[in-house]
Design a protein around this motif. Structure first.
Motif, PDB file in Angstrom:
ATOM      1  N   GLY A 238     -15.160   6.183   3.090  1.00 44.59           N
ATOM      2  CA  GLY A 238     -14.633   6.592   1.672  1.00 44.59           C
ATOM      3  C   GLY A 238     -13.710   7.182   1.779  1.00 44.59           C
ATOM      4  N   THR A 239     -12.462   6.574   2.773  1.00 42.66           N
ATOM      5  CA  THR A 239     -11.046   6.624   3.085  1.00 42.66           C
ATOM      6  C   THR A 239     -11.111   5.258   1.653  1.00 42.66           C
ATOM      7  OG1 THR A 239     -10.386   7.318   4.603  1.00 42.66           O
ATOM      8  CG2 THR A 239      -8.691   6.625   3.758  1.00 42.66           C
ATOM      9  N   TYR A 240      -9.204   5.385   1.209  1.00 40.74           N
ATOM     10  CA  TYR A 240      -9.109   4.418   0.335  1.00 40.74           C
ATOM     11  C   TYR A 240      -7.575   4.165  -0.128  1.00 40.74           C
ATOM     12  CZ  TYR A 240     -13.206   5.009  -2.233  1.00 40.74           C
ATOM     13  OH  TYR A 240     -14.394   5.393  -3.461  1.00 40.74           O
ATOM     14  N   SER A 241      -7.959   2.545   0.100  1.00 39.25           N
ATOM     15  CA  SER A 241      -5.931   1.999   0.470  1.00 39.25           C
ATOM     16  C   SER A 241      -5.521   2.077  -1.293  1.00 39.25           C
ATOM     17  CB  SER A 241      -6.577   0.407   0.589  1.00 39.25           C
ATOM     18  OG  SER A 241      -6.463  -0.114  -0.284  1.00 39.25           O
ATOM     19  N   HIS A 242      -6.241   1.889  -2.035  1.00 37.19           N
ATOM     20  CA  HIS A 242      -5.666   1.456  -3.712  1.00 37.19           C
ATOM     21  C   HIS A 242      -4.322   0.410  -3.674  1.00 37.19           C
ATOM     22  CE1 HIS A 242      -6.802   5.419  -4.966  1.00 37.19           C
ATOM     23  NE2 HIS A 242      -6.517   5.844  -3.502  1.00 37.19           N
ATOM     24  N   ASP A 243      -5.590  -0.337  -2.525  1.00 34.79           N
ATOM     25  CA  ASP A 243      -4.628  -1.819  -3.137  1.00 34.79           C
ATOM     26  C   ASP A 243      -6.634  -2.876  -2.952  1.00 34.79           C
ATOM     27  OD1 ASP A 243      -2.804  -4.459  -2.819  1.00 34.79           O
ATOM     28  OD2 ASP A 243      -2.057  -3.335  -0.935  1.00 34.79           O
TER      29      ASP A 243
ATOM     30  N   SER B 132     -10.568  -0.628  -9.028  1.00 34.45           N
ATOM     31  CA  SER B 132     -11.128   0.520  -8.139  1.00 34.45           C
ATOM     32  C   SER B 132     -12.442   0.117  -7.331  1.00 34.45           C
ATOM     33  CB  SER B 132     -10.760   1.854  -8.356  1.00 34.45           C
ATOM     34  OG  SER B 132     -10.933   2.237  -9.102  1.00 34.45           O
TER      35      SER B 132
ATOM     36  N   ARG C  13       2.806   2.270  -2.898  1.00 36.40           N
ATOM     37  CA  ARG C  13       2.077   2.268  -4.435  1.00 36.40           C
ATOM     38  C   ARG C  13       1.771   3.644  -3.747  1.00 36.40           C
ATOM     39  NH1 ARG C  13      -1.669  -1.635  -4.242  1.00 36.40           N
ATOM     40  NH2 ARG C  13      -0.690  -2.528  -4.838  1.00 36.40           N
ATOM     41  N   LEU C  14       1.238   4.511  -3.022  1.00 39.09           N
ATOM     42  CA  LEU C  14       1.064   5.772  -2.508  1.00 39.09           C
ATOM     43  C   LEU C  14       1.800   6.446  -2.764  1.00 39.09           C
ATOM     44  CD1 LEU C  14      -1.306   5.089   0.601  1.00 39.09           C
ATOM     45  CD2 LEU C  14      -2.026   5.756  -2.212  1.00 39.09           C
TER      46      LEU C  14
ATOM     47  N   PRO D  27      -5.755  10.986   4.000  1.00 43.13           N
ATOM     48  CA  PRO D  27      -5.456   9.913   3.238  1.00 43.13           C
ATOM     49  C   PRO D  27      -6.300   9.988   1.675  1.00 43.13           C
ATOM     50  CG  PRO D  27      -6.759   9.948   4.827  1.00 43.13           C
ATOM     51  CD  PRO D  27      -6.391  11.049   5.592  1.00 43.13           C
ATOM     52  N   SER D  28      -6.381   9.068   0.804  1.00 43.07           N
ATOM     53  CA  SER D  28      -6.515   8.577  -0.030  1.00 43.07           C
ATOM     54  C   SER D  28      -8.846   9.055   0.248  1.00 43.07           C
ATOM     55  CB  SER D  28      -6.791   8.112  -1.588  1.00 43.07           C
ATOM     56  OG  SER D  28      -6.948   7.976  -2.400  1.00 43.07           O
ATOM     57  N   ARG D  29      -9.172  10.469  -1.163  1.00 42.31           N
ATOM     58  CA  ARG D  29     -10.702  10.001  -0.602  1.00 42.31           C
ATOM     59  C   ARG D  29     -10.805   9.360  -2.222  1.00 42.31           C
ATOM     60  NH1 ARG D  29     -12.967   9.051   3.882  1.00 42.31           N
ATOM     61  NH2 ARG D  29     -14.866  10.527   4.172  1.00 42.31           N
ATOM     62  N   SER D  30     -10.227   9.341  -3.273  1.00 43.34           N
ATOM     63  CA  SER D  30     -11.059   9.533  -4.278  1.00 43.34           C
ATOM     64  C   SER D  30     -10.436   7.505  -4.468  1.00 43.34           C
ATOM     65  CB  SER D  30     -10.016  10.711  -5.194  1.00 43.34           C
ATOM     66  OG  SER D  30     -10.333   9.743  -6.583  1.00 43.34           O
ATOM     67  N   TRP D  31     -11.421   7.332  -5.682  1.00 46.86           N
ATOM     68  CA  TRP D  31     -11.153   5.722  -6.260  1.00 46.86           C
ATOM     69  C   TRP D  31      -9.809   6.085  -7.097  1.00 46.86           C
ATOM     70  CZ3 TRP D  31     -11.519   6.501 -11.391  1.00 46.86           C
ATOM     71  CH2 TRP D  31     -12.239   7.441 -12.122  1.00 46.86           C
ATOM     72  N   THR D  32      -9.617   7.131  -7.105  1.00 43.45           N
ATOM     73  CA  THR D  32      -8.778   7.303  -8.845  1.00 43.45           C
ATOM     74  C   THR D  32      -6.925   7.517  -7.970  1.00 43.45           C
ATOM     75  OG1 THR D  32      -8.110   8.362 -10.423  1.00 43.45           O
ATOM     76  CG2 THR D  32      -9.586   9.266  -9.551  1.00 43.45           C
ATOM     77  N   LEU D  33      -5.748   6.545  -7.955  1.00 45.02           N
ATOM     78  CA  LEU D  33      -4.946   7.339  -7.066  1.00 45.02           C
ATOM     79  C   LEU D  33      -4.171   8.883  -8.394  1.00 45.02           C
ATOM     80  CD1 LEU D  33      -2.335   4.456  -7.890  1.00 45.02           C
ATOM     81  CD2 LEU D  33      -2.592   6.012  -5.251  1.00 45.02           C
TER      82      LEU D  33
ATOM     83  N   LEU E 192      -4.425  11.314  -6.497  1.00 46.81           N
ATOM     84  CA  LEU E 192      -4.309  11.297  -4.933  1.00 46.81           C
ATOM     85  C   LEU E 192      -3.642  12.543  -4.244  1.00 46.81           C
ATOM     86  CD1 LEU E 192      -3.670   9.736  -2.622  1.00 46.81           C
ATOM     87  CD2 LEU E 192      -1.008   9.200  -3.543  1.00 46.81           C
TER      88      LEU E 192
ATOM     89  N   CYS F 103       0.496  -1.448   0.275  1.00 49.20           N
ATOM     90  CA  CYS F 103       0.040   0.205  -0.485  1.00 49.20           C
ATOM     91  C   CYS F 103       0.396   0.924  -0.193  1.00 49.20           C
ATOM     92  CB  CYS F 103      -0.909   0.645   1.477  1.00 49.20           C
ATOM     93  SG  CYS F 103      -2.694  -1.093   1.097  1.00 49.20           S
TER      94      CYS F 103
END
Ligand SMILES: [Fe+2]
Lengths: 273, 293
Positions: free
Chosen positions: B109-114, B69, A57-58, A90-96, A99, A54
């Motif tokens: 609403g917080t995403y791990s992207h994993d 996603s 990637r971030l 922290p990411s609040r979107s479905w897409t990186l 970010l 994780c």
């Protein structure tokens, strides 16, 4: 634990960076409560596989967005800056892709992460984020030169969605161009030194032509007109706004000529739609 | 399975994942490729180069969308903005089906992207199936869910992973994207027989198969997509094809990506395990035939 509780718990654990000792306030709960051991790895080690992937990637996603910011603050400070940003946002979107969107504003209120040249670092971050936005923003059919010539003072105008306007205090555009160029080169040619950045007032348009993002320096008057138009002002309101403060030097004819030049430039570059 | 309702009654052969380093090669040499799989998120943008390049690919090739996603297993509701953008992209690509993973990845609403593993519980079956149904209804397309590689197991699990997969797809009435590399990686990490998994999956629901390479570490296997397909994965693929019949197959190569030909040649090795195609579906070059179904 319900599914929701379990997911809250696990995401909370994953949000702690793998090298958490360096991060004040970081908290780690035992994964044993919800994960089982395997013959080769215990629950915590199994969770850590996810934690490492994780964070890798971030971190990589943010780092890719800001190579010029890294050049200003240095590699080590940049790594700490990324972790601090990711903890705060922290990411609040479905897409990186989204970010890093809060990073410029976050850095502007966290000077200690910007080092000695914090203001330049903030400018570089703003410009690099503008590049990302311009790269994949929508594009609308531009108005023809005839339509632009026939515009009245109260005509509603809209500017290309991919156009971003920035007023900068440093010449970070020189740096961003050089860094992006260097990244595209083969490693043996990438040893060239980067341009020096200095405090300097710069008005910049970031825009897209044929899929590629370009930077164009503007004069102050053009910047103010375009900036007002981007805030949905009419042409008359935009002109008034930029004559009010601070007073524009020159005669009425000078101003009209400057306005005409701005519209001609914007029309030529397809910014008016 | 060949041509079933979960892959839009298409009969695709062997494809490869569309990756940016290959754009130039593909657009300048027009290699004969049965189909490309795209990562939907890379093109769910408002404009610019990504969509221009996609449109050029779409002029010559058929494309299937694969997402990373949607997180069907998240306890959160599906994100409407995400679904709207996804639907708009499906209109552009004419994808006959659409896939994403059987996993979770966000909460509140917080995403791990994993791609995080689910506990194999009845609650997770119900929640995941409800999300898949909602997406399927909204997108008006068949959805195939992909089994993920996993590195952890939950105390809460009430069934095996393959039972969970079957229960979810039955409850959601959706298809399966069977990733045989992921089965192999998970079997090594959790100590089960990967053939038990392949033998248990409902073959009539398999819309597509993924093959890929992985990395070996001392204590675990990692799904890295940066190698050719390993022998034990080919053996699983062979078994899957024996059960499912000729099935749309896709090689994933995402890291340390070699030249296009090397990736494509690796993918085409799958042909030796596939029964012969029916004649009308064997055309390899495709010109604007998105309506092949
Ligand atoms: Fe896969």
């Amino acid at each position: 634990m319900t599914l929701l509780e379990l997911q809250r718990r696990m995401l909370g654990d994953l949000r702690v960076p793998p090298d958490a000792a360096a991060v004040p306030g970081a908290r780690e709960q035992g994964a044993r409560d919800y994960l089982s051991d395997s013959p080769r790895l215990n629950a915590q080690q199994r969770l850590d596989i996810y934690r490492r992937s994780c964070w890798a990637r971030l971190r990589e996603a943010v780092a890719e967005d800001f190579p010029a910011l890294r050049a200003i603050v240095g590699r080590q400070r940049f790594a700490a800056l990324i972790d601090a940003y990711l903890i705060a946002h922290p990411s609040r979107s479905w897409t990186l892709r989204n970010l890093s969107r809060s990073l410029p504003a976050w850095l502007a209120t966290n000077p200690h992460h910007g080092g000695k040249r914090w203001r330049a670092a903030v400018d570089a971050a703003r410009l690099e984020w503008a590049y990302i936005e311009s790269f994949d923003a929508a594009s609308r059919p531009p108005l023809s030169p005839e339509r632009i010539a026939s515009l009245g003072a109260d005509s509603p105008l809209c500017l290309q969605p991919h156009l971003r306007l920035l007023d900068l205090g440093w010449n970070v555009d020189d740096l961003v161009v050089a860094v992006h160029h260097k990244e595209g080169e083969s490693p043996d040619r990438s040893g060239k030194t980067l341009p020096t950045i200095r405090p300097r007032k710069i008005y910049l348009a970031v825009h897209r032509v044929d899929g590629l993002v370009y930077y164009r320096r503007l004069d102050k008057f053009a910047f103010r007109i375009l900036d007002a138009l981007q805030r949905n002002r009419t042409l008359a309101e935009a002109v008034n706004a930029c004559l009010e403060s601070p007073p524009h030097a020159g005669s009425a004819e000078d101003r009209i000529r400057a306005l005409q030049q701005t519209l001609a430039l914007a029309g030529q570059l397809g910014w008016i739609c | 399975m060949p041509a079933n309702r979960f892959n839009g009654y298409t009969d695709y052969g062997v494809g490869v994942g569309l990756r940016i380093p290959h754009y130039d090669h593909i657009l300048s040499r027009n290699p004969t490729v049965d189909w490309f799989e795209i990562i939907s998120e890379n093109y769910m943008v408002d404009g610019g180069l990504p969509l221009r390049m996609l449109d050029r690919i779409l002029e010559q090739y058929r494309v299937v969308q694969h997402g990373v996603s949607l997180y069907f297993g998240s306890a959160d509701r599906l994100n409407r903005d995400h679904l709207r953008r996804l639907k708009s992209l499906t209109r552009r690509t004419n994808t006959p089906w659409l896939s994403d993973h059987l996993c979770w990845g966000s909460v509140d609403g917080t995403y791990s992207h994993d791609l995080l593993p689910l506990p194999y519980t009845w609650e997770a079956v119900r929640k995941t199936a409800a999300n898949i149904r909602e997406a399927q209804d909204f997108l008006e397309l068949p959805i195939a869910v992909e089994n993920v590689s996993s590195y952890a197991e939950f105390h809460a699990s009430e069934m095996t992973e393959w039972q969970f997969l079957n229960e979810v797809v039955e409850a959601a009435d959706c298809g399966i994207l069977l990733d045989v590399n992921n089965i192999y990686v998970s079997s090594w990490n959790h100590g089960f027989d990967p053939f038990d998994y392949v033998n248990a999956v409902a073959p009539e629901r398999v819309a597509q198969i993924h093959i890929a390479g992985h990395s070996k570490f001392e204590k675990y296997r990692l799904d890295t997509h940066d190698h050719p397909v390993l022998d034990p994965v080919w053996r699983l693929y062979q078994r899957a094809i024996a059960r499912c019949g000729r099935t749309a197959t896709l090689l994933e190569w995402d890291d340390r990506i070699p030249g296009f030909d090397e990736v494509h040649d690796e993918a085409l090795k799958a042909n030796q395990y596939l029964p012969a195609a029916i004649p009308e579906s064997s055309a390899a070059t495709v010109e604007m035939n998105h309506d092949a179904a």
